[in-house]
Structures are given as structure tokens and as C-alpha cells.
Design a protein around this motif. Structure first.
Motif, PDB file in Angstrom:
ATOM      1  N   VAL A   1       9.390 -14.198   1.629  1.00  0.00           N
ATOM      2  CA  VAL A   1       8.068 -13.447   2.321  1.00  0.00           C
ATOM      3  C   VAL A   1       7.608 -13.732   3.678  1.00  0.00           C
ATOM      4  O   VAL A   1       7.493 -12.782   4.276  1.00  0.00           O
ATOM      5  CB  VAL A   1       7.106 -13.461   1.070  1.00  0.00           C
ATOM      6  CG1 VAL A   1       5.733 -12.714   1.656  1.00  0.00           C
ATOM      7  CG2 VAL A   1       7.354 -12.706  -0.066  1.00  0.00           C
TER       8      VAL A   1
ATOM      9  N   LEU B   1      10.223 -12.767   6.371  1.00  0.00           N
ATOM     10  CA  LEU B   1      10.211 -11.368   6.265  1.00  0.00           C
ATOM     11  C   LEU B   1       8.864 -10.993   7.202  1.00  0.00           C
ATOM     12  O   LEU B   1       9.058  -9.921   7.994  1.00  0.00           O
ATOM     13  CB  LEU B   1      10.148 -10.371   5.296  1.00  0.00           C
ATOM     14  CG  LEU B   1      11.532 -10.384   4.337  1.00  0.00           C
ATOM     15  CD1 LEU B   1      11.335  -9.899   2.994  1.00  0.00           C
ATOM     16  CD2 LEU B   1      12.770  -9.847   5.047  1.00  0.00           C
ATOM     17  N   LEU B   2       7.682 -11.371   6.949  1.00  0.00           N
ATOM     18  CA  LEU B   2       6.515 -11.131   7.627  1.00  0.00           C
ATOM     19  C   LEU B   2       6.680 -11.455   9.218  1.00  0.00           C
ATOM     20  O   LEU B   2       6.231 -10.856  10.207  1.00  0.00           O
ATOM     21  CB  LEU B   2       5.218 -11.564   7.030  1.00  0.00           C
ATOM     22  CG  LEU B   2       4.953 -11.048   5.658  1.00  0.00           C
ATOM     23  CD1 LEU B   2       3.781 -12.123   5.008  1.00  0.00           C
ATOM     24  CD2 LEU B   2       4.367  -9.620   5.781  1.00  0.00           C
TER      25      LEU B   2
ATOM     26  N   ALA C   1       8.912  -8.695  10.928  1.00  0.00           N
ATOM     27  CA  ALA C   1       8.067  -7.659  11.155  1.00  0.00           C
ATOM     28  C   ALA C   1       7.040  -7.983  12.475  1.00  0.00           C
ATOM     29  O   ALA C   1       7.263  -6.976  13.119  1.00  0.00           O
ATOM     30  CB  ALA C   1       7.308  -7.388   9.927  1.00  0.00           C
TER      31      ALA C   1
ATOM     32  N   PHE D   1      10.913  -2.262   6.414  1.00  0.00           N
ATOM     33  CA  PHE D   1       9.485  -2.771   6.696  1.00  0.00           C
ATOM     34  C   PHE D   1       8.437  -1.695   5.998  1.00  0.00           C
ATOM     35  O   PHE D   1       7.335  -1.866   5.945  1.00  0.00           O
ATOM     36  CB  PHE D   1       9.270  -3.373   7.889  1.00  0.00           C
ATOM     37  CG  PHE D   1       9.989  -4.664   8.128  1.00  0.00           C
ATOM     38  CD1 PHE D   1       9.539  -5.741   7.592  1.00  0.00           C
ATOM     39  CD2 PHE D   1      10.535  -4.631   9.142  1.00  0.00           C
ATOM     40  CE1 PHE D   1      10.293  -6.782   7.744  1.00  0.00           C
ATOM     41  CE2 PHE D   1      11.150  -5.935   9.507  1.00  0.00           C
ATOM     42  CZ  PHE D   1      11.133  -7.071   8.683  1.00  0.00           C
TER      43      PHE D   1
ATOM     44  N   LEU E   1       8.844  -3.403   1.909  1.00  0.00           N
ATOM     45  CA  LEU E   1       7.940  -4.474   1.935  1.00  0.00           C
ATOM     46  C   LEU E   1       6.593  -4.111   1.127  1.00  0.00           C
ATOM     47  O   LEU E   1       6.103  -5.221   0.440  1.00  0.00           O
ATOM     48  CB  LEU E   1       7.850  -4.776   3.386  1.00  0.00           C
ATOM     49  CG  LEU E   1       7.130  -6.073   3.712  1.00  0.00           C
ATOM     50  CD1 LEU E   1       7.903  -7.199   3.107  1.00  0.00           C
ATOM     51  CD2 LEU E   1       6.862  -6.427   5.097  1.00  0.00           C
TER      52      LEU E   1
END
Length: 150
Positions: free
Chosen positions: A13, A16-17, A20, A109, A113
Motif C-alpha cells: 500500500v 502504491l501510494l 501515485a 489508481f 485503489l
């Protein structure tokens, strides 16, 4: 084994953040670097000989002026545009049109997400509600014991 999976999920997580965030910053920088001009302004600059090079990707035209400032424009289907650019000695680069709206990261995203984040928060709260004292949502449990005559 469960704690290893939880640690792995947290790192995924976070990764991924960060991706992004990097994607948003990079797209914001790309959008602010080039000034947006209209097609008529583009044609005036071509006629004046103020354009050094252009990149044509579908109908999107980006390039640099003679003073090395960047610009971008949207050109309709004009077959004479390339001929005018070549006539003025402009370096032309052609690329396939970029389909930004359907890129994998963009779909990930914008649609998946938020769903995964909601599921993760829901699982977190469900785990917190289970279990004994001292945990979240455990404030309503009484620790009183029933006394009998014995």
C-alpha cells in the motif's frame, strides 16, 4: 504467517501510494512546463519562423520556440501543417497518439485503489472490534464479576 502478510500488505500500500504521488507530481510538472497556445497562434508562429522543433502525437503538437520556451497545442486534421513546418525548416518528430486515459496505472489508481483502501480499512476495524479489553471498540465490556453466596 499472518503478521508477515500484514507487513507485506502495508508495504504494498505504501509503495502504491508513493507511485501515485510520483505520477501526480510528474504529470503536474509536464503540464506546467509547456505553455498552451491555440492552433491559430501556432500557425502565426510557424509563418514568422519562430518555431525550432515540434513533436506531433496524433492531434497533440508540442515543441519549442526559437528562444527555447516550450509550447503545446491541439491541431485539427490539417495535412498542410507538416508541409508548412517543413517549408520553414522546423525539425519534426512524429509519435503515435498517447492514450493517457486508458493507461494501466491510471485505471489502477482511479478505480481500484479506493476500493482496496476501503476494504483494508474495513478489515482493520473488524479486527479491532474482535478481541478483549484495551482495544478499540472494547469500551462497553464490563469487567465486573457475578458474586454468589459461596
Amino acid at each position: 504467517m499472518n503478521s508477515h502478510f500484514r507487513n507485506f500488505a502495508v508495504w504494498v500500500v505504501i509503495l502504491l501510494l508513493l507511485m501515485a504521488l510520483f505520477n501526480m507530481i510528474q504529470s503536474a510538472q509536464n503540464n506546467t512546463k509547456a505553455s498552451q497556445i491555440s492552433y491559430s497562434e501556432l500557425m502565426q508562429e510557424v509563418e514568422a519562423g519562430n518555431i525550432k522543433e515540434v513533436t506531433i502525437a496524433g492531434q497533440k503538437v508540442t515543441g519549442t520556440f526559437s528562444d527555447d520556451t516550450k509550447f503545446s497545442s491541439y491541431a485539427p486534421d490539417d495535412p498542410a501543417l507538416v508541409n508548412k513546418l517543413q517549408g520553414k525548416g522546423v525539425k519534426i518528430t512524429a509519435k503515435p497518439p498517447e492514450d493517457e486515459s486508458n493507461s494501466f496505472l491510471n485505471i489502477l489508481f482511479t478505480t481500484l485503489l479506493p476500493v482496496f483502501l476501503l476494504i483494508a480499512v474495513w478489515i482493520f476495524f473488524m479486527r479491532q472490534m474482535q478481541g478483549g479489553g484495551g482495544r478499540a471498540m472494547g469500551f462497553g465490556k464490563s469487567k465486573a464479576k457475578l458474586l454468589t453466596e459461596h
